[in-house]
Design a protein around this motif. Structure first.
Motif, PDB file in Angstrom:
ATOM      1  N   PHE A  44       0.630  -1.428  -0.117  1.00  0.00           N
ATOM      2  CA  PHE A  44      -0.237   0.017  -0.004  1.00  0.00           C
ATOM      3  C   PHE A  44       0.806   1.587  -0.233  1.00  0.00           C
ATOM      4  N   ILE A  45       2.140   1.512   0.555  1.00  0.00           N
ATOM      5  CA  ILE A  45       2.772   2.493   0.864  1.00  0.00           C
ATOM      6  C   ILE A  45       3.306   2.788  -0.620  1.00  0.00           C
ATOM      7  N   TYR A  46       3.836   1.672  -1.298  1.00  0.00           N
ATOM      8  CA  TYR A  46       4.632   1.663  -2.044  1.00  0.00           C
ATOM      9  C   TYR A  46       3.846   2.275  -3.801  1.00  0.00           C
ATOM     10  N   ARG A  47       2.736   1.993  -4.030  1.00  0.00           N
ATOM     11  CA  ARG A  47       1.397   2.267  -4.703  1.00  0.00           C
ATOM     12  C   ARG A  47       1.247   3.705  -4.198  1.00  0.00           C
ATOM     13  N   SER A  48       1.411   3.837  -3.051  1.00  0.00           N
ATOM     14  CA  SER A  48       0.999   5.248  -2.787  1.00  0.00           C
ATOM     15  C   SER A  48       2.265   6.792  -3.038  1.00  0.00           C
ATOM     16  N   TRP A  49       3.428   5.457  -3.473  1.00  0.00           N
ATOM     17  CA  TRP A  49       4.482   6.021  -3.796  1.00  0.00           C
ATOM     18  C   TRP A  49       4.580   7.422  -5.918  1.00  0.00           C
ATOM     19  N   TRP A  50       3.561   5.773  -6.299  1.00  0.00           N
ATOM     20  CA  TRP A  50       3.764   5.918  -7.409  1.00  0.00           C
ATOM     21  C   TRP A  50       2.759   7.352  -7.632  1.00  0.00           C
ATOM     22  N   VAL A  51       1.388   7.373  -6.811  1.00  0.00           N
ATOM     23  CA  VAL A  51       0.595   8.549  -6.719  1.00  0.00           C
ATOM     24  C   VAL A  51       0.918   9.639  -6.445  1.00  0.00           C
ATOM     25  N   GLU A  52       1.396   9.683  -5.561  1.00  0.00           N
ATOM     26  CA  GLU A  52       1.889  10.994  -5.019  1.00  0.00           C
ATOM     27  C   GLU A  52       3.423  11.044  -4.287  1.00  0.00           C
ATOM     28  N   PRO A  54       5.943  11.291  -1.405  1.00  0.00           N
ATOM     29  CA  PRO A  54       6.227  12.245  -0.228  1.00  0.00           C
ATOM     30  C   PRO A  54       6.991  12.674   0.049  1.00  0.00           C
TER      31      PRO A  54
END
Length: 147
Positions: A44-52, A54
């Motif tokens: 989930f964290i890795y997927r969020s890195w692709w969206v935006e 950190p």
């Protein structure tokens, strides 16, 4: 006996030993309560890195990413799978000894390539989104750390 037969028998023996070590450390409770949830959270964290990206990753200079990759890949070593008794037996069979060592070197190179690939995969959102690396630059980055 051939060099690759000797190499693969020692490699399988090594894998079984490593599996026993990992199994003794990560029994089913550790696996169930730590490893599997950590893996799911990482996804989930890795997927969020692709969206935006950190905030800490946006401020990270490329030199830090390069140095981090260097440190993570520096731990690699070349395994030759030579054992104590080989000094007595395999020294007389030089071709068998060298073939086994060549197979060990190729295995170590492949293992190092996989480790570098994992590091690059983890840092890929930073390279693509922030540093605007092209596919060619990422391949060169991979080759630089493997060789």
């Amino acid at each position: 006996m051939r060099g690759h037969h000797l190499f693969f028998s020692r490699l399988i023996k090594e894998w079984k030993f490593q599996y026993g070590v990992i199994r003794s450390i990560a029994d089913w409770t550790i696996l169930l309560y730590l490893i599997i949830p950590s893996f799911v959270i990482f996804i989930f964290i890795y997927r969020s890195w692709w969206v935006e990206l950190p905030g800490w990753m946006e401020k990270m200079p490329l030199n830090i990413a390069f140095f981090l990759s260097y440190l993570l890949c520096w731990a690699g070593n070349y395994r030759t799978f030579v054992q104590e008794a080989d000094k007595v037996f395999l020294i007389k069979h030089q071709k068998l000894f060298l073939r086994m060592k060549k197979w060990g070197y190729v295995y170590s190179l492949i293992f190092q390539g996989v480790a570098v690939g994992i590091v690059i995969f983890i840092l890929l959102p930073y390279f693509v989104e922030y540093s605007a690396f092209t596919a060619t630059q990422i391949i060169v980055y991979f080759i630089f750390f493997v060789i």
